[in-house]
Design a protein around this motif. Sequence first.
Motif, mmCIF file in Angstrom:
data_model
loop_
_atom_site.group_PDB
_atom_site.id
_atom_site.type_symbol
_atom_site.label_atom_id
_atom_site.label_comp_id
_atom_site.label_asym_id
_atom_site.label_seq_id
_atom_site.Cartn_x
_atom_site.Cartn_y
_atom_site.Cartn_z
ATOM 1 N N LEU A 190 0.801 -1.223 0.000
ATOM 2 C CA LEU A 190 0.000 0.000 0.000
ATOM 3 C C LEU A 190 0.839 1.281 0.000
ATOM 4 O O LEU A 190 0.314 2.366 -0.255
ATOM 5 N N THR A 191 2.124 1.168 0.299
ATOM 6 C CA THR A 191 2.980 2.366 0.309
ATOM 7 C C THR A 191 3.864 2.469 -0.932
ATOM 8 O O THR A 191 4.525 3.488 -1.136
ATOM 9 N N SER A 192 3.881 1.437 -1.762
ATOM 10 C CA SER A 192 4.788 1.424 -2.914
ATOM 11 C C SER A 192 4.472 2.535 -3.905
ATOM 12 O O SER A 192 5.385 3.125 -4.501
ATOM 13 N N ALA A 193 3.190 2.841 -4.090
ATOM 14 C CA ALA A 193 2.824 3.848 -5.086
ATOM 15 C C ALA A 193 3.352 5.228 -4.712
ATOM 16 O O ALA A 193 3.891 5.954 -5.559
ATOM 17 N N SER A 194 3.226 5.608 -3.439
ATOM 18 C CA SER A 194 3.721 6.927 -3.034
ATOM 19 C C SER A 194 5.231 7.006 -3.163
ATOM 20 O O SER A 194 5.785 8.046 -3.536
ATOM 21 N N GLY A 195 5.931 5.895 -2.890
ATOM 22 C CA GLY A 195 7.379 5.880 -3.069
ATOM 23 C C GLY A 195 7.770 6.033 -4.517
ATOM 24 O O GLY A 195 8.735 6.724 -4.848
ATOM 25 N N LEU A 196 7.004 5.421 -5.406
ATOM 26 C CA LEU A 196 7.288 5.518 -6.832
ATOM 27 C C LEU A 196 7.000 6.924 -7.353
ATOM 28 O O LEU A 196 7.730 7.444 -8.215
ATOM 29 N N VAL A 197 5.960 7.554 -6.835
ATOM 30 C CA VAL A 197 5.654 8.936 -7.230
ATOM 31 C C VAL A 197 6.808 9.853 -6.852
ATOM 32 O O VAL A 197 7.199 10.741 -7.632
ATOM 33 N N ASN A 198 7.366 9.648 -5.667
ATOM 34 C CA ASN A 198 8.482 10.490 -5.215
ATOM 35 C C ASN A 198 9.762 10.215 -5.988
ATOM 36 O O ASN A 198 10.594 11.120 -6.166
ATOM 37 N N ALA A 199 9.916 8.968 -6.472
ATOM 38 C CA ALA A 199 11.160 8.596 -7.140
ATOM 39 C C ALA A 199 11.154 8.922 -8.627
ATOM 40 O O ALA A 199 12.192 9.270 -9.197
ATOM 41 N N ALA A 200 9.999 8.809 -9.271
ATOM 42 C CA ALA A 200 9.921 9.003 -10.730
ATOM 43 C C ALA A 200 9.640 10.465 -11.074
ATOM 44 O O ALA A 200 8.829 11.115 -10.425
ATOM 45 N N ARG A 201 10.303 10.960 -12.090
ATOM 46 C CA ARG A 201 10.116 12.361 -12.491
ATOM 47 C C ARG A 201 8.884 12.556 -13.369
ATOM 48 O O ARG A 201 8.275 13.615 -13.369
ATOM 49 N N GLY A 202 8.554 11.555 -14.160
ATOM 50 C CA GLY A 202 7.418 11.688 -15.051
ATOM 51 C C GLY A 202 7.205 10.421 -15.845
ATOM 52 O O GLY A 202 7.817 9.384 -15.574
ATOM 53 N N GLY A 203 6.308 10.476 -16.812
ATOM 54 C CA GLY A 203 6.042 9.322 -17.656
ATOM 55 C C GLY A 203 4.828 8.546 -17.203
ATOM 56 O O GLY A 203 4.244 8.811 -16.149
#
Length: 332
Positions: A159-172
């Motif tokens: 449940l926390t993976s999505a927020s971590g990915l949002v913070n890590a990825a710049r776009g796309g």
Amino acid sequence: MDVGTFCAQSHVLVVAGKGGVGKTTMSATLARMASQRGLSVLIVELEGKSGITGAFGMAEDLGYEEIELQAADPGLGQSSIRARRITPDDALVEYLIDHGLKRVSKRLVSSGVVDVVSTAIPGIRDVLVLGKVKQLERDQVADLIVVDAPATGHAITFLTSASGLVNAARGGPLRNQAQDVVELLSDPARCRVILVTLPEDMPVSETIESAFTLEDKAGVQLGPVIVNACDTAPVGLDESTEAVVASAGINVKPEHLDALEAARLFRLERHAISKDQLERMARDLPLPQLLVPQMTAVAIGPAETQQLADALADAIAQLEPEPEPEPEGASV
């Protein structure tokens, strides 16, 4: 609280808990209860072979395609219950097909590319699954989607993976997918998390810790905690076995008398432990508790699922109604 209102509060209920606490059984119970309030339900299984079909009297395992566990019966006011399993590989194949890459989709999965990508991009597998759940919710495939989540340790990462990915990825597109998942999880009208526990020390401790972690890191709205397999208050065990036997004028062998007394004390001790754990959780975790009884059946089938659904509905009916949210701009 009105049971129908409870079932309609969110479009998605994510059911999580420590392994062995009855999380899958409670997923089936919630689905049965909601269907009897007129809501169509889709159960989403994530780990495979969880036994969700057995709770509805079916033996087959779930696959990616939906199957019907319970038909709608308008005469009884009962809506349908369907179920399916979602895996990262299946979700990726469908995502690629939807984006015009049908030819290469299955080849990428069979060649192990998903495993390579998931190692290079932590959390991608969970985002793929949650992205599919988000799509189902947006498409309104059912009035209520019940997600039988992984056991709590993985559920927190899940449940926390999505927020971590949002913070890590710049776009796309990957970041957009993760952002959509975060929006789903953070909107209580769309998604809530229901934790399931047992009235025992370790499950209660893990539930308390998990609840605060999920609120802090995943930003999800937590519903009431379902306490499964609750011990009913013992009746008629206040007097010692020796006193009861003497008053009844029954002759009992000393070894049998000792065994009966040990059983009486054990029963009282188990109930005291359960009571203490419920009180501890009430002190340390400011969430309502929904108590459902322990079932004596060897396996959970349709009859037991119905009994649990009735007990859960009774527990919800005793909850205080949630306060109406204040309108925006209202003064404090």
